[in-house]
Design an enzyme around this catalytic site. Structure first.
Site, short mmCIF file in Angstrom:
data_model
loop_
_atom_site.label_atom_id
_atom_site.label_comp_id
_atom_site.label_asym_id
_atom_site.label_seq_id
_atom_site.Cartn_x
_atom_site.Cartn_y
_atom_site.Cartn_z
N GLN A 85 0.91 -1.26 0.11
CA GLN A 85 0.00 0.08 -0.02
C GLN A 85 0.84 1.30 -0.11
O GLN A 85 1.56 1.56 1.02
CB GLN A 85 -0.99 0.00 1.32
N VAL A 94 1.51 2.83 7.96
CA VAL A 94 2.93 2.97 8.42
C VAL A 94 3.66 3.77 7.49
O VAL A 94 3.80 3.09 6.29
CB VAL A 94 3.36 1.92 9.04
N HIS A 96 6.30 4.00 5.44
CA HIS A 96 7.67 3.33 5.41
C HIS A 96 7.50 2.18 4.40
O HIS A 96 6.48 1.47 4.69
CB HIS A 96 8.10 2.97 6.78
N HIS A 98 6.68 -0.73 2.89
CA HIS A 98 6.66 -2.37 3.42
C HIS A 98 5.61 -3.04 2.35
O HIS A 98 4.87 -2.41 2.09
CB HIS A 98 6.34 -2.41 4.76
N HIS A 100 3.38 -6.60 2.27
CA HIS A 100 2.57 -7.57 3.23
C HIS A 100 2.75 -8.83 2.48
O HIS A 100 2.69 -8.96 1.23
CB HIS A 100 1.17 -7.41 3.28
#
Ligand code: AMP
Length: 155
Positions: A85, A94, A96, A98, A100
């Site tokens: 996302q 968040v 930063h 990343h 999932h």
């Protein structure tokens, strides 16, 4: 393994990290939507994918590949959902980069794509803030999972 990694504004204890590459780390999830839902995070704290250098972006994908095969097998999955996302209006809470990584099984969801609404369950996420009602896991529960996973990466 010694680290002082951040995940957005959060300082991440070593005990939550189960994987490291040159530019990324694998992090067990504070609030997994299903067992084995983990994250791969860039070591450099930038919010958006297009802020990663090419070698960092490549490492993120290679790490996601490496982590997914271990996670799929360990959690007896048959498929994997990857989700990134990228920015608050895409559901990122968040800030930063990343990804999932979520092991999937036959009929784990009645409607397969409902996993995406679970990732974004609460409308407040639009404001880029995580107001989820799912209970955060204890540090001990996260440590035990990371300890088990780390062994599978030979650490
Ligand atoms: P997103 O909404 O795509 O930004 O995803 C944020 C993810 O980070 C969610 O799966 C959260 O459960 C997870 N999360 C938030 N804070 C932490 C933390 N301190 N440690 C591990 N996972 C976290």
């Amino acid at each position: 393994m010694k680290s002082m990694f951040m995940f957005g504004p959060n300082v991440i204890p070593d005990s939550q990290i189960f994987y490291q590459s040159l530019h990324c780390f694998g992090l067990v999830n504070l609030k997994p939507i299903i067992p084995g839902h983990v994250l791969v995070v860039s070591k450099r704290l930038v919010p958006r994918l297009n802020e990663l250098r090419p070698e960092e972006a490549a490492d993120l994908m290679i790490s996601a590949r490496n982590i997914s095969s271990v996670i799929e097998k360990y959690y007896k999955g048959t498929s994997v959902t990857f989700a990134l996302q990228d920015g608050p209006d895409a559901g990122q809470t968040v800030p930063h980069v990343h990804m999932h990584i979520i092991p999937r099984r036959t009929e784990d969801y009645e409607n397969n794509d409902d996993i995406y609404s679970d990732l974004n369950k609460f409308e407040y996420r639009k404001q880029g803030v995580d107001h989820e009602e799912r209970k955060p896991r204890s540090e001990l529960a996260m440590k035990l999972e990371a300890d088990q996973l780390r062994v599978l990466f030979g650490k």
